[in-house]
Structure formats: structure tokens, C-alpha cells
Design an enzyme around this catalytic site. Structure first.
Site, PDB file in Angstrom:
ATOM      1  N   ASN A   9      37.765   4.280 -28.292  1.00  0.00           N
ATOM      2  CA  ASN A   9      39.361   4.040 -27.908  1.00  0.00           C
ATOM      3  C   ASN A   9      38.978   5.898 -29.333  1.00  0.00           C
ATOM      4  OD1 ASN A   9      42.230   4.435 -28.138  1.00  0.00           O
ATOM      5  ND2 ASN A   9      41.708   2.548 -28.070  1.00  0.00           N
ATOM      6  N   ASP A  11      42.759   7.267 -28.710  1.00  0.00           N
ATOM      7  CA  ASP A  11      44.390   7.853 -28.555  1.00  0.00           C
ATOM      8  C   ASP A  11      44.123   8.287 -30.066  1.00  0.00           C
ATOM      9  OD1 ASP A  11      44.288   6.134 -26.553  1.00  0.00           O
ATOM     10  OD2 ASP A  11      45.696   4.401 -27.189  1.00  0.00           O
ATOM     11  N   HIS A  12      44.019   7.783 -31.328  1.00  0.00           N
ATOM     12  CA  HIS A  12      44.813   8.488 -32.174  1.00  0.00           C
ATOM     13  C   HIS A  12      43.972  10.398 -32.421  1.00  0.00           C
ATOM     14  CE1 HIS A  12      46.948   5.226 -32.717  1.00  0.00           C
ATOM     15  NE2 HIS A  12      45.874   4.546 -33.080  1.00  0.00           N
ATOM     16  N   ARG A  20      51.496  17.952 -34.661  1.00  0.00           N
ATOM     17  CA  ARG A  20      52.499  19.511 -34.688  1.00  0.00           C
ATOM     18  C   ARG A  20      52.499  20.187 -33.366  1.00  0.00           C
ATOM     19  NH1 ARG A  20      50.407  21.419 -39.830  1.00  0.00           N
ATOM     20  NH2 ARG A  20      50.755  22.938 -38.871  1.00  0.00           N
ATOM     21  N   HIS A  45      44.670   4.834 -23.949  1.00  0.00           N
ATOM     22  CA  HIS A  45      45.649   3.863 -23.473  1.00  0.00           C
ATOM     23  C   HIS A  45      46.843   4.775 -22.586  1.00  0.00           C
ATOM     24  CE1 HIS A  45      49.210   1.056 -24.351  1.00  0.00           C
ATOM     25  NE2 HIS A  45      48.881   1.011 -23.820  1.00  0.00           N
ATOM     26  N   ARG A  47      50.684   5.623 -22.736  1.00  0.00           N
ATOM     27  CA  ARG A  47      51.572   4.354 -22.691  1.00  0.00           C
ATOM     28  C   ARG A  47      52.597   5.365 -22.173  1.00  0.00           C
ATOM     29  NH1 ARG A  47      53.123   1.293 -26.756  1.00  0.00           N
ATOM     30  NH2 ARG A  47      51.087   0.116 -27.739  1.00  0.00           N
ATOM     31  N   ARG A  51      52.928   8.683 -26.276  1.00  0.00           N
ATOM     32  CA  ARG A  51      53.221   9.398 -27.783  1.00  0.00           C
ATOM     33  C   ARG A  51      51.632   8.864 -28.240  1.00  0.00           C
ATOM     34  NH1 ARG A  51      53.686   2.701 -30.539  1.00  0.00           N
ATOM     35  NH2 ARG A  51      54.891   3.075 -28.774  1.00  0.00           N
ATOM     36  N   HIS A  52      50.663   9.260 -27.433  1.00  0.00           N
ATOM     37  CA  HIS A  52      49.534  10.125 -26.928  1.00  0.00           C
ATOM     38  C   HIS A  52      48.676  10.379 -26.273  1.00  0.00           C
ATOM     39  CE1 HIS A  52      47.911   5.662 -27.136  1.00  0.00           C
ATOM     40  NE2 HIS A  52      48.936   5.153 -28.264  1.00  0.00           N
ATOM     41  N   GLU A  72      43.365   1.829 -19.780  1.00  0.00           N
ATOM     42  CA  GLU A  72      44.956   1.064 -20.725  1.00  0.00           C
ATOM     43  C   GLU A  72      45.689   1.109 -19.811  1.00  0.00           C
ATOM     44  OE1 GLU A  72      42.739  -0.249 -24.813  1.00  0.00           O
ATOM     45  OE2 GLU A  72      44.427   0.561 -24.657  1.00  0.00           O
ATOM     46  N   THR A 102      51.823  -0.622 -32.188  1.00  0.00           N
ATOM     47  CA  THR A 102      50.682  -0.927 -31.410  1.00  0.00           C
ATOM     48  C   THR A 102      50.734  -1.671 -30.462  1.00  0.00           C
ATOM     49  OG1 THR A 102      48.148  -0.568 -31.377  1.00  0.00           O
ATOM     50  CG2 THR A 102      49.035  -2.597 -33.608  1.00  0.00           C
ATOM     51  N   THR A 103      49.862  -2.558 -29.933  1.00  0.00           N
ATOM     52  CA  THR A 103      49.864  -3.640 -28.963  1.00  0.00           C
ATOM     53  C   THR A 103      49.747  -4.694 -29.495  1.00  0.00           C
ATOM     54  OG1 THR A 103      48.128  -1.945 -27.538  1.00  0.00           O
ATOM     55  CG2 THR A 103      49.092  -3.850 -26.586  1.00  0.00           C
ATOM     56  N   GLU A 153      39.877  -8.620 -22.337  1.00  0.00           N
ATOM     57  CA  GLU A 153      39.447  -8.164 -23.586  1.00  0.00           C
ATOM     58  C   GLU A 153      40.304  -9.385 -24.876  1.00  0.00           C
ATOM     59  OE1 GLU A 153      39.648  -4.207 -24.203  1.00  0.00           O
ATOM     60  OE2 GLU A 153      40.255  -4.694 -26.376  1.00  0.00           O
ATOM     61  N   HIS A 194      41.370  -4.358 -31.503  1.00  0.00           N
ATOM     62  CA  HIS A 194      42.431  -4.014 -31.948  1.00  0.00           C
ATOM     63  C   HIS A 194      41.483  -4.971 -33.678  1.00  0.00           C
ATOM     64  CE1 HIS A 194      46.835  -3.663 -32.744  1.00  0.00           C
ATOM     65  NE2 HIS A 194      46.669  -3.039 -31.690  1.00  0.00           N
ATOM     66  N   GLY A 195      41.810  -4.002 -34.322  1.00  0.00           N
ATOM     67  CA  GLY A 195      41.764  -3.696 -35.025  1.00  0.00           C
ATOM     68  C   GLY A 195      40.752  -3.838 -36.014  1.00  0.00           C
ATOM     69  N   GLY A 216      38.951   1.686 -31.916  1.00  0.00           N
ATOM     70  CA  GLY A 216      39.802   3.320 -32.226  1.00  0.00           C
ATOM     71  C   GLY A 216      40.172   3.868 -33.639  1.00  0.00           C
ATOM     72  N   HIS A 217      41.120   2.274 -33.865  1.00  0.00           N
ATOM     73  CA  HIS A 217      42.368   3.393 -34.850  1.00  0.00           C
ATOM     74  C   HIS A 217      41.167   3.344 -36.311  1.00  0.00           C
ATOM     75  CE1 HIS A 217      45.327   2.377 -38.689  1.00  0.00           C
ATOM     76  NE2 HIS A 217      45.590   3.891 -37.702  1.00  0.00           N
TER      77      HIS A 217
HETATM   78  N1  PXP Z   1      41.960  -2.857 -27.118  1.00  0.00           N
HETATM   79  C1  PXP Z   1      43.203  -2.987 -26.506  1.00  0.00           C
HETATM   80  C2  PXP Z   1      43.139  -3.461 -25.428  1.00  0.00           C
HETATM   81  C3  PXP Z   1      44.138  -1.672 -27.273  1.00  0.00           C
HETATM   82  O1  PXP Z   1      45.244  -2.217 -26.838  1.00  0.00           O
HETATM   83  C4  PXP Z   1      43.392  -1.455 -28.504  1.00  0.00           C
HETATM   84  C5  PXP Z   1      44.995  -0.353 -29.418  1.00  0.00           C
HETATM   85  O2  PXP Z   1      45.660   0.421 -28.074  1.00  0.00           O
HETATM   86  C6  PXP Z   1      42.166  -1.629 -28.570  1.00  0.00           C
HETATM   87  C7  PXP Z   1      41.605  -2.622 -28.344  1.00  0.00           C
HETATM   88  C8  PXP Z   1      42.115  -0.699 -30.063  1.00  0.00           C
HETATM   89  O3  PXP Z   1      42.290  -1.164 -30.992  1.00  0.00           O
HETATM   90  P1  PXP Z   1      41.884  -0.313 -32.631  1.00  0.00           P
HETATM   91  O4  PXP Z   1      42.638   1.095 -32.678  1.00  0.00           O
HETATM   92  O5  PXP Z   1      43.280  -0.731 -34.511  1.00  0.00           O
HETATM   93  O6  PXP Z   1      40.591   0.048 -32.886  1.00  0.00           O
END
Ligand code: PXP
Length: 241
Positions: A9, A11-12, A20, A45, A47, A51-52, A72, A102-103, A153, A194-195, A216-217
Site C-alpha cells: 500500500n 498511500d503514504h 508540502r 485508497h 479517499r 488526503r493522499h 480501496e 486511518t480506517t 480482508e 492494517h497495522g 502500507g504505513h
Molecule cells: N487494508 C486496508 C483495507 C486498509 O484500509 C489499510 C489502510 O489503508 C491497509 C490494509 C494498510 O494498513 P497499514 O497502512 O496500517 O499497513
């Protein structure tokens, strides 16, 4: 033992760019780099508040990426329109609250169910693989099955928090395990996300029946220190063992 697929992922990367208001770092460059270094898919994702990732990123990435793009989206008319136009190979439907960082949890499958059904039916016509982001709940996986999706998921946020805080995570892991087994029994592909960090991915990868992790993060954060190629390599090693 079957290898778990890694969805990266990005996004970040866009979060850093947007902080910036610049044109860099480029999410497209990150997507291509992830592909070159063994990611099985790339997740973005889109959104509601952009935002990203924005639609321009979506257009560029979908055009250039050779591995599947996992988009997403929230279950809204706007996202239905965008996803119908761009036809990404993978779609994951997620809940979305504007003010959340976040979600925060899985979908409420009792809310807006008729629209959700319509959305799934329409998006499946484009041959997209449809996934629902759900809580690790047996009731929710039954509901997901009835909605005729290809995958679910499982939201791993709670498990990852417990692991990070060095708290007892056994109950949460058991809960996830039961839901994974039920999903496999129903013939659904089961993913997790997630996480996730190196340590939580390692713990979770011991559960049999999860086919894909979306990360992702933490992965983008580690890439600052080790670079994305090495970070992906480390995750792939965990998912192989
Ligand atoms: N899966 C889904 C459905 C998510 O919404 C996210 C966060 O956008 C992730 C995975 C990835 O989570 P993380 O960025 O915490 O790794």
C-alpha cells in the site's frame, strides 16, 4: 507451504507529497519500484477527501502497472462511478469516516446493504476481484459470503496494537484464526491488513489459510531507513517462512 502474497500500500508516499503540496515523492514511482522488487499487487485508497491518493495517481498507476492494482474505495456513488470507469483488477470496499486518521474498523454489513449489493454486482461485471474489509467476526464472514464477493480482508488493527504494546494477543489471534477457517470453508479468499509490522506479520503468517497481506504505513516508514527494495524483501521472507 504456500507463500502468502504481498500487497504494498503506497498511500503514504502520497501523504508525504501532499504535506508540502509538491509533485514528489511520486506514488507512481513507488508503485513501479514495488512491482520491480517482488510485490504481488499495489494498493491505493482513494479517499473521499483525497488526503493522499488522487484520481490522477489512479489513472497514471493503472496505466503503467503490470501487477494488479488493488483500489480501496468506500461504498458511495462517487466511488462506484470512478471504479466503473477505471476498472481496476482488484477492489476492496472499506468503511470511511472523514475525521478518522486511518480506517478504524471493518465494514458494517447491516448498513446500506442494498447499495452494497448493487455496488458489488456492478463492479463484478467488469471482472474486478471484489473484497470486503471486515472485522474478525464469524457473523460478518457469513454476511460477506451472502454478498457474493470473491474475498474478505480481515482488519488486523486490534491484533497489531496488542502485539505492539506487548499485551496478550492470543484471544485476538484465535478469533482471526476461526474467521480465516470459516472463510476458507466458504470458498472465500482471505486477506489480512492494517497495522502490520515485521513482528505482527510474522505472528499472523503462522495462521494457515490467509492468501494475501496488505501492508502500507509500516512498510513506507521502514523504507525511509532501509529503502523500499530491502523492506519488501524482508516482508517477503516473512511471508515465505
Ligand atoms: N487494508 C486496508 C483495507 C486498509 O484500509 C489499510 C489502510 O489503508 C491497509 C490494509 C494498510 O494498513 P497499514 O497502512 O496500517 O499497513
Amino acid at each position: 507451504m504456500k507463500r502468502i502474497r504481498l500487497g504494498v500500500n503506497i498511500d503514504h508516499v502520497a501523504t508525504v507529497r501532499n504535506a508540502r503540496g509538491e509533485t514528489y515523492p511520486s506514488p507512481l514511482r513507488a508503485a513501479i519500484l514495488a512491482e520491480k522488487n517482488g510485490a504481488d499487487s499495489v494498493t491505493i485508497h482513494l479517499r473521499e477527501d483525497r488526503r493522499h491518493i488522487n484520481e490522477f495517481d489512479l489513472k497514471k498507476i493503472i496505466k503503467k502497472l503490470k501487477i494488479p492494482l488493488n483500489l480501496e474505495i468506500a461504498a458511495t456513488q462517487e466511488m462506484l462511478k470512478i471504479a466503473s470507469r477505471s476498472k481496476p483488477p482488484f477492489i476492496c470496499i472499506v468503511p470511511e469516516k472523514r475525521k478518522e486518521i486511518t480506517t478504524e474498523g471493518g465494514l458494517n454489513l447491516d448498513y446500506n446493504t442494498n447499495f452494497l449489493k448493487k455496488l458489488i454486482k456492478k463492479l463484478k461485471k467488469n471482472k474486478s476481484r471484489i473484497s470486503l474489509f471486515i472485522e474478525p467476526s464469524l457473523k460478518d464472514i457469513e454476511k460477506a459470503k451472502k454478498l457474493d464477493v470473491d474475498c474478505v480482508e480481515i482488519h488486523t488493527g486490534k491484533l497489531c496494537n496488542l502485539i505492539n504494546k506487548k499485551k496478550n494477543y492470543k484471544n485476538e489471534l484465535n478469533k482471526i484464526q476461526k474467521v480465516v477457517h470459516k472463510g476458507n470453508y466458504f470458498g472465500l479468499e482471505v486477506h489480512a491488513g492494517h497495522g502490520l509490522t515485521y513482528s505482527s506479520a510474522k505472528i499472523l503468517s503462522k495462521i494457515k489459510g490467509i492468501q494475501e497481506f496488505n501492508i502500507g504505513h509500516f512498510l513506507v516508514g521502514e523504507s525511509i531507513f532501509d529503502g523500499m527494495p530491502l523492506t519488501i524483501k524482508k516482508f517477503k521472507k516473512i511471508l515465505k517462512s
